[in-house]
Design a protein around this motif. Structure first.
Motif, mmCIF file in Angstrom:
data_model
loop_
_atom_site.group_PDB
_atom_site.id
_atom_site.type_symbol
_atom_site.label_atom_id
_atom_site.label_comp_id
_atom_site.label_asym_id
_atom_site.label_seq_id
_atom_site.Cartn_x
_atom_site.Cartn_y
_atom_site.Cartn_z
ATOM 1 N N GLN A 96 -6.681 -4.365 -3.420
ATOM 2 C CA GLN A 96 -8.094 -4.030 -3.329
ATOM 3 C C GLN A 96 -8.750 -4.968 -2.338
ATOM 4 O OE1 GLN A 96 -9.703 -4.414 -7.270
ATOM 5 N NE2 GLN A 96 -8.952 -2.445 -7.975
ATOM 6 N N PRO A 97 -9.828 -4.544 -1.622
ATOM 7 C CA PRO A 97 -10.369 -3.186 -1.563
ATOM 8 C C PRO A 97 -9.577 -2.251 -0.654
ATOM 9 C CG PRO A 97 -11.618 -4.626 -0.143
ATOM 10 C CD PRO A 97 -10.610 -5.499 -0.833
ATOM 11 N N LYS A 98 -8.750 -2.819 0.223
ATOM 12 C CA LYS A 98 -7.854 -2.027 1.050
ATOM 13 C C LYS A 98 -6.426 -2.490 0.814
ATOM 14 C CE LYS A 98 -10.608 0.693 3.512
ATOM 15 N NZ LYS A 98 -10.447 2.156 3.600
ATOM 16 N N THR A 99 -5.471 -1.662 1.185
ATOM 17 C CA THR A 99 -4.061 -1.967 0.956
ATOM 18 C C THR A 99 -3.478 -2.755 2.123
ATOM 19 O OG1 THR A 99 -3.788 0.047 -0.340
ATOM 20 C CG2 THR A 99 -1.792 -0.961 0.548
ATOM 21 N N ALA A 100 -2.750 -3.808 1.816
ATOM 22 C CA ALA A 100 -1.996 -4.543 2.835
ATOM 23 C C ALA A 100 -0.772 -5.162 2.178
ATOM 24 C CB ALA A 100 -2.849 -5.628 3.494
ATOM 25 N N LEU A 101 0.304 -5.191 2.920
ATOM 26 C CA LEU A 101 1.570 -5.737 2.418
ATOM 27 C C LEU A 101 2.313 -6.355 3.586
ATOM 28 C CD1 LEU A 101 3.836 -5.885 0.175
ATOM 29 C CD2 LEU A 101 4.629 -3.687 1.064
ATOM 30 N N GLN A 102 2.856 -7.538 3.384
ATOM 31 C CA GLN A 102 3.679 -8.178 4.413
ATOM 32 C C GLN A 102 4.878 -8.799 3.710
ATOM 33 O OE1 GLN A 102 1.571 -10.648 7.174
ATOM 34 N NE2 GLN A 102 3.410 -11.552 8.052
ATOM 35 N N GLN A 113 11.564 -7.220 8.443
ATOM 36 C CA GLN A 113 10.219 -7.408 7.924
ATOM 37 C C GLN A 113 9.436 -6.104 7.963
ATOM 38 O OE1 GLN A 113 8.104 -11.109 9.066
ATOM 39 N NE2 GLN A 113 9.879 -11.568 10.344
ATOM 40 N N LEU A 114 8.469 -6.001 7.054
ATOM 41 C CA LEU A 114 7.583 -4.844 6.974
ATOM 42 C C LEU A 114 6.166 -5.343 6.772
ATOM 43 C CD1 LEU A 114 6.879 -1.792 6.531
ATOM 44 C CD2 LEU A 114 7.389 -2.190 4.104
ATOM 45 N N ILE A 115 5.250 -4.809 7.582
ATOM 46 C CA ILE A 115 3.829 -5.101 7.436
ATOM 47 C C ILE A 115 3.091 -3.771 7.329
ATOM 48 C CG2 ILE A 115 1.776 -6.135 8.483
ATOM 49 C CD1 ILE A 115 3.640 -8.012 10.034
ATOM 50 N N VAL A 116 2.261 -3.628 6.320
ATOM 51 C CA VAL A 116 1.404 -2.451 6.165
ATOM 52 C C VAL A 116 -0.031 -2.940 6.083
ATOM 53 C CG1 VAL A 116 0.807 -0.456 4.745
ATOM 54 C CG2 VAL A 116 3.200 -1.171 4.939
ATOM 55 N N VAL A 117 -0.893 -2.407 6.938
ATOM 56 C CA VAL A 117 -2.316 -2.723 6.905
ATOM 57 C C VAL A 117 -3.070 -1.403 6.869
ATOM 58 C CG1 VAL A 117 -4.209 -3.992 7.964
ATOM 59 C CG2 VAL A 117 -1.866 -4.790 8.283
ATOM 60 N N GLU A 152 -1.971 9.048 5.438
ATOM 61 C CA GLU A 152 -1.223 8.442 4.350
ATOM 62 C C GLU A 152 -1.080 6.936 4.576
ATOM 63 O OE1 GLU A 152 2.524 10.377 4.545
ATOM 64 O OE2 GLU A 152 1.787 12.307 3.784
ATOM 65 N N ILE A 153 -0.907 6.198 3.490
ATOM 66 C CA ILE A 153 -0.563 4.780 3.575
ATOM 67 C C ILE A 153 0.949 4.684 3.657
ATOM 68 C CG2 ILE A 153 -0.565 2.576 2.357
ATOM 69 C CD1 ILE A 153 -3.218 3.375 1.122
ATOM 70 N N PRO A 154 1.503 4.175 4.757
ATOM 71 C CA PRO A 154 2.969 4.071 4.857
ATOM 72 C C PRO A 154 3.542 3.206 3.734
ATOM 73 C CG PRO A 154 1.920 3.696 6.996
ATOM 74 C CD PRO A 154 0.830 3.695 5.970
ATOM 75 N N TYR A 155 4.694 3.601 3.262
ATOM 76 C CA TYR A 155 5.394 2.893 2.188
ATOM 77 C C TYR A 155 4.529 2.792 0.929
ATOM 78 C CZ TYR A 155 9.127 1.798 5.437
ATOM 79 O OH TYR A 155 10.165 1.897 6.322
ATOM 80 N N ALA A 156 3.736 3.828 0.688
ATOM 81 C CA ALA A 156 2.904 3.848 -0.515
ATOM 82 C C ALA A 156 3.758 3.799 -1.773
ATOM 83 C CB ALA A 156 2.019 5.091 -0.521
ATOM 84 N N GLY A 157 4.951 4.408 -1.735
ATOM 85 C CA GLY A 157 5.831 4.377 -2.895
ATOM 86 C C GLY A 157 6.248 2.967 -3.261
ATOM 87 N N ALA A 271 -2.383 -10.986 5.381
ATOM 88 C CA ALA A 271 -1.378 -10.087 5.947
ATOM 89 C C ALA A 271 -1.851 -9.734 7.344
ATOM 90 C CB ALA A 271 -1.228 -8.828 5.090
ATOM 91 N N GLN A 272 -1.157 -10.229 8.336
ATOM 92 C CA GLN A 272 -1.613 -10.127 9.718
ATOM 93 C C GLN A 272 -0.771 -9.148 10.511
ATOM 94 O OE1 GLN A 272 -4.317 -11.619 10.725
ATOM 95 N NE2 GLN A 272 -4.681 -13.130 9.128
ATOM 96 N N ALA A 273 -1.441 -8.307 11.284
ATOM 97 C CA ALA A 273 -0.736 -7.406 12.192
ATOM 98 C C ALA A 273 -0.212 -8.185 13.387
ATOM 99 C CB ALA A 273 -1.679 -6.305 12.659
ATOM 100 N N PRO A 274 0.961 -7.828 13.921
ATOM 101 C CA PRO A 274 1.485 -8.514 15.100
ATOM 102 C C PRO A 274 0.603 -8.272 16.326
ATOM 103 C CG PRO A 274 3.179 -7.180 14.026
ATOM 104 C CD PRO A 274 1.874 -6.784 13.435
ATOM 105 N N ALA A 275 0.754 -9.113 17.328
ATOM 106 C CA ALA A 275 0.023 -8.940 18.577
ATOM 107 C C ALA A 275 0.455 -7.638 19.256
ATOM 108 C CB ALA A 275 0.279 -10.122 19.505
ATOM 109 N N GLU A 276 -0.495 -6.958 19.868
ATOM 110 C CA GLU A 276 -0.203 -5.693 20.535
ATOM 111 C C GLU A 276 0.867 -5.859 21.608
ATOM 112 O OE1 GLU A 276 -2.583 -2.057 22.813
ATOM 113 O OE2 GLU A 276 -3.630 -3.881 22.191
#
Length: 292
Positions: A96-102, A113-117, A152-157, A271-276
């Motif tokens: 909450q309030p948004k989904t993130a996973l690293q 590694q897996l990052i979801v934002v 969809e949120i990737p890897y929601a399962g 949980a940080q997204a990689p540099a573009e």
């Protein structure tokens, strides 16, 4: 009752805020937060710790588990260390309030590694990915649009299996039976152990916040070999926060044996997204609900 160790107060925390630039999730973009270089939201720091709810007077097993559900809703985030069947990994999870996973996987997988934002995911972070992508370490993709038009949120399962609020909603659902097992030592603390008898269908049906497809994917993941019953073991600390979850069940052709540890609830996580410049955009992808 034995005196249990108190968690240290957290002085600084990170709160996930904001949606993806140009493509919000099912709840739409949230105000605040700044997009990272790659266009994904990054956690916004806050100087305030979560305000933990007072313990309710109902200390029956069901009442305590309802208190735990509220405590983990308040926490919003924690570090998870998990083993889901043959898959294992660890890292911060925001629900909450948004989904993130690293997470960094500790068992063999296509990417280390897996990052979801929110609705964007990144896979890679290892030498094998860099060799395959000509030096860049991450593949970036967006979740596919669902029937309602929201991405969809990737890897929601995977996220649903790790989310402590999902587990506690199932543990307190109508038709479940909860019992207090007793006090136990866990690392340096004393925790309270509770056990709940349910089944995969009831576990999934309790998730009214999820759409039909995610509920069905969760039910399937929790019923390998068509197992008819499901046992939840839950260990709570002195703040009624979930510190360990175990799910077990068995069917004619498969067995469920999941374990998740939760540390630093409400703590200074990000949980940080990689540099573009270190990513390759691979477009839109739909991830099966049983994907890890």
């Amino acid at each position: 009752m034995a005196v249990r160790q108190r968690l240290a107060a957290v002085v600084a925390v990170a709160v996930l805020a904001g949606g993806l630039s140009g493509c919000g999730g099912a709840d739409g973009p949230a105000p605040g937060g700044s997009p990272s270089e790659s266009g994904a939201p990054t956690p916004t720091p806050s100087s305030a710790s979560p305000t933990w709810p007072a313990k309710p007077t109902d200390r029956s097993p069901h009442g305590v588990l309802l208190s735990a559900q509220l405590a983990m809703q308040t926490a919003r985030r924690a570090k998870v260390s998990y083993r889901l069947g043959s898959d294992a990994g660890s890292g911060p999870l925001f629900w909450q309030p948004k989904t993130a996973l690293q997470v960094k996987r500790s068992t063999p997988a296509a990417a280390e590694q897996l990052i979801v934002v929110d609705t964007v995911a990144y896979e890679g972070g290892d030498a094998a990915t860099a060799a395959r992508l000509g030096g860049r370490h991450w593949e970036r993709f967006s979740g596919a649009p669902g029937p309602d038009g929201h991405r969809e949120i990737p890897y929601a399962g995977l996220i649903d299996l790790l989310n402590p609020v999902v587990a506690l909603a199932a543990a307190t659902a109508d038709g479940t039976t909860a019992q207090y097992v007793g006090e136990e030592k866990f690392e340096d603390s004393t925790v309270e152990h509770y056990r709940v008898s349910t089944d995969a269908a009831r576990y999934a049906a309790a998730q009214t916040q999820l759409g039909p497809a995610r509920r069905e994917g969760l039910r399937t993941a929790l019923a390998p070999g068509a197992s008819a019953s499901l046992t939840l073991d839950l260990w709570l600390n002195d703040k009624d926060q979930l510190v360990r979850l175990q799910r077990t069940g068995a069917g004619d052709s498969g067995r469920l044996d999941d374990s998740v540890l939760y540390t630093e609830p409400g703590g200074p996580l990000s949980a940080q997204a990689p540099a573009e410049s270190d990513t390759v955009d691979t477009g839109t992808r739909s991830i099966p609900p049983t994907a890890r």
